[in-house]
Design an enzyme around this catalytic site. Structure first.
Site, PDB file in Angstrom:
ATOM      1  N   GLN A 155      30.036 122.632 -32.686  1.00 36.64           N
ATOM      2  CA  GLN A 155      29.538 121.882 -31.544  1.00 36.64           C
ATOM      3  C   GLN A 155      30.718 121.133 -30.939  1.00 36.64           C
ATOM      4  O   GLN A 155      31.410 120.374 -31.636  1.00 36.64           O
ATOM      5  CB  GLN A 155      28.454 120.891 -32.000  1.00 36.64           C
ATOM      6  CG  GLN A 155      27.153 121.556 -32.358  1.00 36.64           C
ATOM      7  CD  GLN A 155      26.434 122.064 -31.125  1.00 36.64           C
ATOM      8  OE1 GLN A 155      25.764 121.317 -30.438  1.00 36.64           O
ATOM      9  NE2 GLN A 155      26.591 123.344 -30.842  1.00 36.64           N
ATOM     10  N   TRP A 213      26.068 110.310 -37.868  1.00 36.64           N
ATOM     11  CA  TRP A 213      25.656 109.899 -36.522  1.00 36.64           C
ATOM     12  C   TRP A 213      25.617 108.380 -36.375  1.00 36.64           C
ATOM     13  O   TRP A 213      25.736 107.846 -35.282  1.00 36.64           O
ATOM     14  CB  TRP A 213      24.277 110.491 -36.180  1.00 36.64           C
ATOM     15  CG  TRP A 213      24.353 111.927 -35.758  1.00 36.64           C
ATOM     16  CD1 TRP A 213      23.849 112.986 -36.431  1.00 36.64           C
ATOM     17  CD2 TRP A 213      24.966 112.459 -34.572  1.00 36.64           C
ATOM     18  NE1 TRP A 213      24.115 114.149 -35.748  1.00 36.64           N
ATOM     19  CE2 TRP A 213      24.796 113.849 -34.609  1.00 36.64           C
ATOM     20  CE3 TRP A 213      25.649 111.885 -33.494  1.00 36.64           C
ATOM     21  CZ2 TRP A 213      25.275 114.687 -33.605  1.00 36.64           C
ATOM     22  CZ3 TRP A 213      26.133 112.716 -32.488  1.00 36.64           C
ATOM     23  CH2 TRP A 213      25.935 114.096 -32.556  1.00 36.64           C
ATOM     24  N   TRP A 236      29.894 112.599 -27.746  1.00 35.58           N
ATOM     25  CA  TRP A 236      29.026 113.777 -27.645  1.00 35.58           C
ATOM     26  C   TRP A 236      28.697 114.100 -26.174  1.00 35.58           C
ATOM     27  O   TRP A 236      28.498 113.197 -25.370  1.00 35.58           O
ATOM     28  CB  TRP A 236      27.745 113.498 -28.442  1.00 35.58           C
ATOM     29  CG  TRP A 236      26.834 114.673 -28.555  1.00 35.58           C
ATOM     30  CD1 TRP A 236      26.851 115.626 -29.517  1.00 35.58           C
ATOM     31  CD2 TRP A 236      25.760 115.007 -27.667  1.00 35.58           C
ATOM     32  NE1 TRP A 236      25.862 116.554 -29.283  1.00 35.58           N
ATOM     33  CE2 TRP A 236      25.172 116.199 -28.156  1.00 35.58           C
ATOM     34  CE3 TRP A 236      25.243 114.435 -26.507  1.00 35.58           C
ATOM     35  CZ2 TRP A 236      24.093 116.811 -27.533  1.00 35.58           C
ATOM     36  CZ3 TRP A 236      24.172 115.044 -25.890  1.00 35.58           C
ATOM     37  CH2 TRP A 236      23.604 116.220 -26.403  1.00 35.58           C
ATOM     38  N   ASP A 278      28.404 119.512 -35.540  1.00 35.19           N
ATOM     39  CA  ASP A 278      28.051 120.540 -36.535  1.00 35.19           C
ATOM     40  C   ASP A 278      28.940 121.795 -36.555  1.00 35.19           C
ATOM     41  O   ASP A 278      29.279 122.342 -35.505  1.00 35.19           O
ATOM     42  CB  ASP A 278      26.644 121.088 -36.270  1.00 35.19           C
ATOM     43  CG  ASP A 278      25.656 120.017 -35.949  1.00 35.19           C
ATOM     44  OD1 ASP A 278      25.985 118.843 -36.070  1.00 35.19           O
ATOM     45  OD2 ASP A 278      24.537 120.373 -35.559  1.00 35.19           O
ATOM     46  N   GLU A 315      16.806 119.078 -38.918  1.00 35.57           N
ATOM     47  CA  GLU A 315      17.805 119.833 -38.148  1.00 35.57           C
ATOM     48  C   GLU A 315      18.533 120.816 -39.071  1.00 35.57           C
ATOM     49  O   GLU A 315      18.475 120.715 -40.290  1.00 35.57           O
ATOM     50  CB  GLU A 315      18.841 118.876 -37.543  1.00 35.57           C
ATOM     51  CG  GLU A 315      18.250 117.815 -36.636  1.00 35.57           C
ATOM     52  CD  GLU A 315      19.304 116.950 -35.967  1.00 35.57           C
ATOM     53  OE1 GLU A 315      19.174 116.685 -34.770  1.00 35.57           O
ATOM     54  OE2 GLU A 315      20.253 116.515 -36.639  1.00 35.57           O
TER      55      GLU A 315
HETATM   56  C1  FRU Z   1      22.751 117.996 -35.495  1.00 37.26           C
HETATM   57  C2  FRU Z   1      22.362 118.320 -34.068  1.00 37.26           C
HETATM   58  C3  FRU Z   1      21.647 119.655 -34.007  1.00 37.26           C
HETATM   59  C4  FRU Z   1      21.892 120.086 -32.596  1.00 37.26           C
HETATM   60  C5  FRU Z   1      23.293 119.587 -32.353  1.00 37.26           C
HETATM   61  C6  FRU Z   1      23.555 119.152 -30.952  1.00 37.26           C
HETATM   62  O1  FRU Z   1      23.858 117.174 -35.616  1.00 37.26           O
HETATM   63  O2  FRU Z   1      21.572 117.281 -33.530  1.00 37.26           O
HETATM   64  O3  FRU Z   1      20.287 119.606 -34.346  1.00 37.26           O
HETATM   65  O4  FRU Z   1      21.789 121.458 -32.411  1.00 37.26           O
HETATM   66  O5  FRU Z   1      23.485 118.502 -33.222  1.00 37.26           O
HETATM   67  O6  FRU Z   1      24.902 118.887 -30.767  1.00 37.26           O
END
Ligand code: FRU
Length: 589
Positions: A154, A396, A162, A138, A312
Site C-alpha cells: 500500500q 495505526w 496515508w 500493508d 482486515e
Molecule cells: C489495513 C487496511 C486494509 C486496506 C488498506 C488501505 O491496514 O486498512 O484493510 O485495504 O489498509 O490502505
C-alpha cells in the site's frame, strides 16, 4: 548537416536554460484555484513541496498516464517538510489544484528535475524494507516468481501520510536486499487500490497466459454519497514490471463499505481459487475457477475472537501439525485491540467451502505481541513450500498523524518470518521465526560464549554494527533468577529492556526510554507476551536501525525504536538468583 548541429546545440542550450535558470513552468494562482503550466511537455519530474500538517487539496495531472484520477496532496502551506515527485509524461501539460491559497509557501518551492530532498537517512533500516520516498502500509500481492520475492505494498507516492492508495513494488532475491521498482498499480475510476494478493496462474485459468502474474485487489470507491469496496484484477506478463487491468473489473461487484483485502490461493482438492475476504467483523470465503467470476461459499467469525473493530487483511494457510495439517486464518484488527493494531489468528479446518475453528468462541491469540506488526500475510508460490510471511512494521495508533520521526518516507516492513504450528498448552500455537535467508547475512560473529553464569548486571559486549543489522541469540538454562533479560543501550542512555518474568510467566519489552518517543503519546509502551513454563528459554533479538524484533520458543514481539544513535551496548542481567547463558552475537557484513 552544420545546420542540424547548430539547431540541436541551440535547443539543448534553451532546454538547459529553462530548467537551470528558468523554473520550467509558469504558475497561475487565482483565489483557491491554481494551475501549473509546464513550459514544454516532456518526460520530467515535478517536485511538490509537502507539509504534513497542511490540509489536503485536490489535484489533477492533466494528460497523465499514471495519475488518471484526481489525487490529494498536503501542499505546503507554511513550511516544507519534504518534496514528493510527480512523473510527467510527454502528454502532461498542466496541473490543476483546487482548495489552495495564493500565500502558500508551496509556490516558491516547486522544483523541476533533480530530487531536492536533503539526504536524511537517520532511521533507514538495513534489512527491513523501507520505501525511498512516500508512505507505505500493508504488504500486498506477495508472490515468489522466477527467483524473485515480489513485494507490493500500500503506497502513497505523493505524501508521507496515508492517501492515494496505489500498489508500490519492490523485489529481492534473498529477502535481505530490496530494490524498489516503479509503482505497479495506480488508482482508476473504480477507486483507490487497496490491499490484496497476487498468484501465478500456472494452468492459465483466467486466459491471460500461462504463468501470468495476477493481482487481485480491492477497488475502494469514495464520493460524497457513495462508499463501496469491490474486488478487481490486473495481470502482468513481464515478471510484475507492468500490469494491465482487466476490462471486466470489478470481478466481485458490491455496494458494501467494508469488503476488502482478497488473499487468493489455489485449493488443490477442489481445483478452484479460494478468496478469503474481510467483510465487516467477519471473514467470507469466495470461490472461482477463472479469477473472473466468484461465488460466495461461507462466512466465519461473527462470534469468534476479538471484535474491537472491523476485520482486515485475511490469509488462510495450511500448515503441518502432528503428522497431519491444520488451517490457520489470519485476521488484522486496526485499532484498540490489546496492543493497538495487531493480528489475531484462528486454527481449524477448511474443506474448500467452510472454515471450522478448533478454539472456543471467546478465545483469541496474536501472531505477534509487539506494537509494530500489522497486516501479516504470506507469500504465494514459495518454491520449497515454506510458509513465509511479512507484516507492516507500524501501528495505526502511532503512525498516521502529522508527526513521525522519519522525513520524506514513512513506514517499514517487518523481517520475513517462517511460520510453524507448535503444540502449546494443549493447543496448536502459531510461531514466527526470522526466515532462514537471514542466516547468510549474519555472518560476522562478534561474540560467542557458552555456559556463562549471569548474576546481577553484566556487560556482555559492544556492538560495532557498522550500520548493519545484528542478531543476538541467547539460550538461557538453569533458571534460578526471578527475572532475567537483556538490555540494549547507547552512550546517551537510550535503551530497550527485554525481560523474562518467571513468576508472571511473561516476556516484557520496554521501549519507554528507547530514544525518540514523544512524537505520539501512544508510542512509549511496554509490550507483554506469554512465556512458556519450559526449563530453558531461547531468545533471538534482531536489531536494525529503527526496530527491535524478539523471538522466543512461543512468542514474537516486534517494535519500532528511534534512538538518536544505534544501540552499541549489550548487557545481560538476572534478578534474585542466576541463570546460565549460551550467547552468539553476529552482525551483517
Ligand atoms: C489495513 C487496511 C486494509 C486496506 C488498506 C488501505 O491496514 O486498512 O484493510 O485495504 O489498509 O490502505
Amino acid at each position: 548537416m552544420k545546420k542540424l548541429i547548430f539547431c540541436t546545440l541551440l535547443s539543448l542550450l534553451l532546454l538547459g536554460y529553462s530548467t537551470a535558470f528558468g523554473r520550467g513552468f509558469s504558475l497561475d494562482v487565482n483565489g483557491d484555484q491554481a494551475t501549473i503550466n509546464l513550459d514544454k511537455a516532456r518526460k520530467q519530474t515535478l517536485w511538490l513541496p509537502i507539509d504534513n500538517s497542511a490540509k489536503e487539496v485536490k489535484m489533477r495531472v492533466v494528460g497523465s498516464s499514471l495519475f488518471t484520477e484526481p489525487v490529494t496532496v498536503r501542499l505546503a502551506e507554511k513550511s516544507v517538510d519534504c518534496w514528493m515527485p510527480i512523473y510527467l509524461d510527454k502528454s502532461t501539460s498542466q496541473i490543476e489544484i483546487a482548495g489552495c491559497r495564493p500565500e502558500y509557501v508551496a509556490w516558491e518551492n516547486l522544483r523541476i528535475g533533480k530530487n531536492p530532498n536533503p539526504e536524511i537517512e537517520d532511521f533507514r533500516q538495513h534489512i527491513h524494507f523501507t520505501p525511498e520516498i512516500g508512505w507505505i502500509n500493508d504488504p500486498n500481492g506477495m508472490v515468489w516468481h522466477k527467483g524473485e520475492w515480489h513485494l507490493f505494498f500500500q503506497y502513497n507516492p505523493l505524501g508521507t501520510r496515508w492517501g492515494n492508495m496505489s500498489w508500490g513494488h519492490a523485489v529481492s532475491r534473498d529477502l535481505v536486499r530490496w530494490k524498489q521498482l516503479p509503482t505497479a498499480i495506480y488508482p482508476d475510476s473504480l477507486g483507490a487500490i487497496y490491499s490484496g494478493s497476487a498468484v501465478i496462474d500456472k494452468h492459465n485459468t483466467a486466459g491471460f497466459g500461462k504463468d501470468a502474474m495476477i493481482a487481485i485487489y480491492t477497488s475502494s470507491y469514495r464520493s460524497a454519497n457513495v462508499k463501496c469496496q469491490q474486488q478487481s484484477i490486473a495481470y502482468s506478463l513481464d515478471k510484475g514490471r507492468t500490469f494491465t487491468k482487466y476490462e471486466g473489473n470489478p470481478v466481485l461487484p458490491s455496494s458494501r463499505r467494508n469488503f476488502r483485502d482478497p488473499k487468493v490461493f489455489w485449493h488443490e482438492p477442489t481445483s478452484r481459487w479460494i478468496m478469503p475476504l474481510a467483510c465487516g467483523q467477519g471473514m467470507e470465503f469466495y470461490s472461482s475457477t477463472n479469477l473472473k467470476t466468484w461465488k460466495f461459499e461461507s462466512r466465519f467469525g461473527d462470534k469468534h475472537g476479538c471484535h474491537f473493530d472491523v476485520w482486515e487483511c485475511p490469509d488462510l494457510v495450511e500448515l503441518p501439525y502432528k503428522g497431519g495439517t491444520k488451517w490457520v486464518l489470519f485476521c488484522s484488527i486496526t485499532k484498540d485491540a490489546a496492543h493497538g493494531s495487531s493480528v489475531q489468528y484462528f486454527v481449524g479446518d477448511f474443506d474448500g467451502h467452510t472454515f471450522t475453528c478448533d478454539t472456543p468462541e471467546a478465545y483469541t491469540d496474536w501472531i505477534n505481541y509487539g506494537r509494530d506488526n500489522y497486516a501479516t500475510v504470506t507469500w504465494s508460490n514459495v518454491p520449497d513450500g515454506r510458509c513465509v510471511a511479512l507484516a507492516w512494521q507500524n501501528n495505526w495508533k502511532c503512525c498516521s498523524r502529522e508527526k513521525f520521526p522519519t522525513v520524506g518516507y514513512r513506514g517499514y516492513m517487518s523481517l520475513a518470518y517462517e511460520l510453524q504450528l507448535v503444540e502449546y498448552e494443549g493447543r496448536a500455537k502459531l510461531v514466527a521465526r526470522p526466515a532462514r535467508e537471514y542466516d547468510n547475512y549474519f555472518k560476522r560473529v562478534v561474540l560467542e560464549q557458552r555456559g556463562s553464569e549471569v548474576v546481577g548486571e553484566q556487560d556482555l559486549c559492544r556492538l560495532e554494527s557498522q550500520g548493519r543489522a545484528c542478531r543476538l541469540t541467547f539460550d538461557f538454562a538453569e533458571l534460578k533468577a526471578r527475572e532475567f533479560g537483556v538490555r540494549l543501550s547507547n552512550d546517551r542512555g537510550e535503551r530497550v529492556d527485554i525481560r523474562f518474568d518467571r513468576a508472571k510467566r511473561e516476556l516484557r519489552v520496554d521501549r519507554r526510554e528507547s530514544g525518540k518517543v514523544d512524537f505520539n503519546d501512544k508510542f512509549p509502551s511496554v509490550s507483554v507476551a506469554p512465556m512458556s513454563a519450559a526449563d530453558e528459554q531461547s531468545l533471538t533479538i534482531v536489531l536494525d536501525r529503527a526496530s527491535v524484533e524478539c523471538f522466543t520458543d512461543i512468542a514474537a514481539v516486534s517494535n519500532l525504536v528511534f534512538p538518536a544513535e544505534s544501540y552499541n551496548r549489550v548487557e545481560v542481567y538476572a534478578v534474585d538468583g542466576s541463570v546460565v547463558a549460551n550467547v552468539e552475537v553476529a552482525c551483517g557484513k
